[in-house]
Write a protein that holds these residues in place. Sequence first.
Motif, PDB file in Angstrom:
ATOM      1  N   GLU A  81       0.853  -1.185   0.000  1.00 16.39           N
ATOM      2  CA  GLU A  81       0.000   0.000   0.000  1.00 16.39           C
ATOM      3  C   GLU A  81       0.892   1.239   0.000  1.00 16.39           C
ATOM      4  N   PRO A  82       1.196   1.762  -1.188  1.00 18.81           N
ATOM      5  CA  PRO A  82       2.063   2.942  -1.248  1.00 18.81           C
ATOM      6  C   PRO A  82       1.484   4.100  -0.447  1.00 18.81           C
ATOM      7  N   CYS A  83       2.351   4.783   0.259  1.00 15.90           N
ATOM      8  CA  CYS A  83       1.919   5.906   1.106  1.00 15.90           C
ATOM      9  C   CYS A  83       1.962   7.237   0.375  1.00 15.90           C
ATOM     10  N   HIS A  84       2.737   7.314  -0.692  1.00 13.00           N
ATOM     11  CA  HIS A  84       2.956   8.596  -1.341  1.00 13.00           C
ATOM     12  C   HIS A  84       2.667   8.520  -2.834  1.00 13.00           C
ATOM     13  N   ALA A  85       2.421   9.666  -3.429  1.00 13.80           N
ATOM     14  CA  ALA A  85       1.979   9.745  -4.822  1.00 13.80           C
ATOM     15  C   ALA A  85       2.955   9.101  -5.799  1.00 13.80           C
ATOM     16  N   LEU A  86       4.251   9.374  -5.671  1.00 12.30           N
ATOM     17  CA  LEU A  86       5.213   8.808  -6.618  1.00 12.30           C
ATOM     18  C   LEU A  86       5.311   7.298  -6.476  1.00 12.30           C
TER      19      LEU A  86
END
Length: 194
Positions: free
Chosen positions: A144-149
Amino acid sequence: MATPLTGRVAVITGGSRGVAETFRAQGAVCAICDRGNAASHDRGNAAPHDRDRGRPQGDLVMTLDLRDPMAVDVFATAVEERYGRVDILVTSATATTAAPFESVSAPAERALIEDNFIQVTGLIRRMLPLMGDGSAIVNLVQDEPCHALDAAVKAAVESLSGSLAAELAPRGISVMAATVEQAYQLWWSGIPSV
């Protein structure tokens, strides 16, 4: 006791010690490449010869930076010389920026894309000639990526995986993107086409 992975050649990249241990537990031999301390993956396996195929067995462990195309070629050549084939290719696209979008410098953004996308495409391209009908490519992605990039790069790898699955299906090669947890479930039950 034989499993669906017994005797399979699994090529595993990145910080994937647990992945290699899982494959070994299921009877696969592993070719492992890490730019860190790949030696920590090595269980000291001897490499006796398989008399039927003339290929040595046991794990291949190399410390190389796969962001370098020459290193990819060195690794692929070693895999080909030792095993002659790749049954399962596991790439790791799980590096993270660990920072919000506005905090990431342009060089850090390029490094993230290189680590999680360009390295993956380069390795797949180089290993494909060693893969045949019934082989599989599993691109590990962040849970679950935490950041936009991070999310953008994960989406790129997932899109690549879906497109390659369609492109490589006629050759009998399956391709999927999976989180590490999803991948473990898959491996314990046996990748369907392997």
